[in-house]
Design a protein around this motif. Structure first.
Motif, PDB file in Angstrom:
ATOM      1  N   GLY A 137       0.826  -1.208   0.000  1.00 45.88           N
ATOM      2  CA  GLY A 137       0.000   0.000   0.000  1.00 45.88           C
ATOM      3  C   GLY A 137       0.858   1.254   0.000  1.00 45.88           C
ATOM      4  N   TRP A 138       2.072   1.165  -0.576  1.00 43.43           N
ATOM      5  CA  TRP A 138       3.006   2.280  -0.606  1.00 43.43           C
ATOM      6  C   TRP A 138       2.988   2.983  -1.952  1.00 43.43           C
ATOM      7  N   ALA A 139       3.502   4.210  -1.958  1.00 41.82           N
ATOM      8  CA  ALA A 139       3.701   4.935  -3.217  1.00 41.82           C
ATOM      9  C   ALA A 139       4.817   4.245  -4.000  1.00 41.82           C
ATOM     10  N   GLN A 140       4.815   4.420  -5.322  1.00 45.12           N
ATOM     11  CA  GLN A 140       5.850   3.803  -6.135  1.00 45.12           C
ATOM     12  C   GLN A 140       6.337   4.757  -7.218  1.00 45.12           C
ATOM     13  N   GLY A 141       7.640   4.678  -7.511  1.00 47.82           N
ATOM     14  CA  GLY A 141       8.248   5.439  -8.600  1.00 47.82           C
ATOM     15  C   GLY A 141       9.040   4.473  -9.460  1.00 47.82           C
ATOM     16  N   THR A 142       8.477   4.058 -10.582  1.00 47.69           N
ATOM     17  CA  THR A 142       9.108   3.047 -11.422  1.00 47.69           C
ATOM     18  C   THR A 142       9.953   3.688 -12.523  1.00 47.69           C
ATOM     19  N   PHE A 143      10.889   2.908 -13.075  1.00 51.66           N
ATOM     20  CA  PHE A 143      11.777   3.341 -14.169  1.00 51.66           C
ATOM     21  C   PHE A 143      12.515   4.632 -13.796  1.00 51.66           C
TER      22      PHE A 143
END
Length: 254
Positions: A137-143
């Protein structure tokens, strides 16, 4: 803030992969193995965050057979503080199972940031980071091509997308997956390689993490593995007219 970096043991990217004669998979015997390149970038970024004073500790975790300890030692030689190895034997662990195991490790370690490669070069799934963020349930920053810790509660991540670059502000704790342009990993020095042999590596079992064999059992079945067809040799033509004829009647592109 503690940073947790996940690493995977894969066939070295310089090795020419060979398919087993029975088509059951890729030949791994006597093949050089190493850290997944994207995960190596993730470890480097975690270490840089510590060097910049934005992290207090870097913990690396790997999921796989006991041989994955070599991979952890390589990450420890780069500068990570300690390791966690979840030994799952020779079972083929799929991304969802990895995400479930990582979730349990995250709950025990309580890091402020989890960083891992955007994908592994053996299966190219590009799923684990996103699944882990969803389970937590966390924020994500991909690539990610740039990571900046703003303060104890937020971080800026520059993402590489089809249309260019996208900048997002994440609320910590968060999950970040690294892209190739995030950084260039360092080479481990000989003194650090020797020190890495003495750094602690915890080895929790599935039971310690509150999971069972059924929780990580593969959901997919590999029917057959085949090597790509060998490209045929090119040919030379004597004139433009002959080229057009071959493109029209043989290649079927005109």
């Amino acid at each position: 803030m503690k940073v947790l970096a996940a690493v995977k043991r894969v066939v070295d990217y310089n090795v020419k992969v060979r398919v087993k004669s029975d088509g059951s998979g890729v030949e791994l015997n006597n093949v050089k193995m190493s850290i997944n390149p994207f995960d190596e970038i993730a470890v480097e970024e975690a270490i840089r965050l510590k060097e910049a004073g934005n992290a207090s500790e870097v913990v690396v975790v790997s999921i796989g057979s006991s041989k994955s300890e070599e991979t952890l030692r390589s990450a420890l030689a780069m500068g990570a503080d300690r390791g966690v190895l979840v030994d799952t034997g020779d079972t083929n662990i799929e991304p969802l199972a990895v995400a479930k195991l990582l979730k349990k490790v995250v709950e025990q370690e309580d890091p402020g940031l989890v960083i891992l490669g955007k994908q592994a070069i053996d299966d190219d799934c590009n799923q684990t980071g996103q699944m882990l963020a969803a389970l937590l349930g966390w924020a994500q920053g991909t690539f990610a091509s740039d990571v900046e810790v703003v303060n104890a509660t937020s971080a800026k991540v520059t993402r590489e997308v089809d249309g260019g670059l996208q900048k997002v502000l994440l609320k910590l704790p968060a999950v970040v997956t690294s892209d190739l342009r995030l950084n260039e990993p360092r080479y481990a020095s000989l003194p650090n390689i020797m020190k890495a042999k003495k750094k602690p590596v915890a080895k929790p079992t599935l039971a310690d993490l509150g999971l069972s064999e059924a929780d990580i059992a593969p959901r997919l079945e590999v029917i057959e593995t085949r090597a790509p067809e060998t490209r045929s040799a090119g040919i030379k033509v004597a004139s433009v007219t002959e080229l057009v004829e071959k493109l029209k009647h043989e290649a079927g592109v005109l």
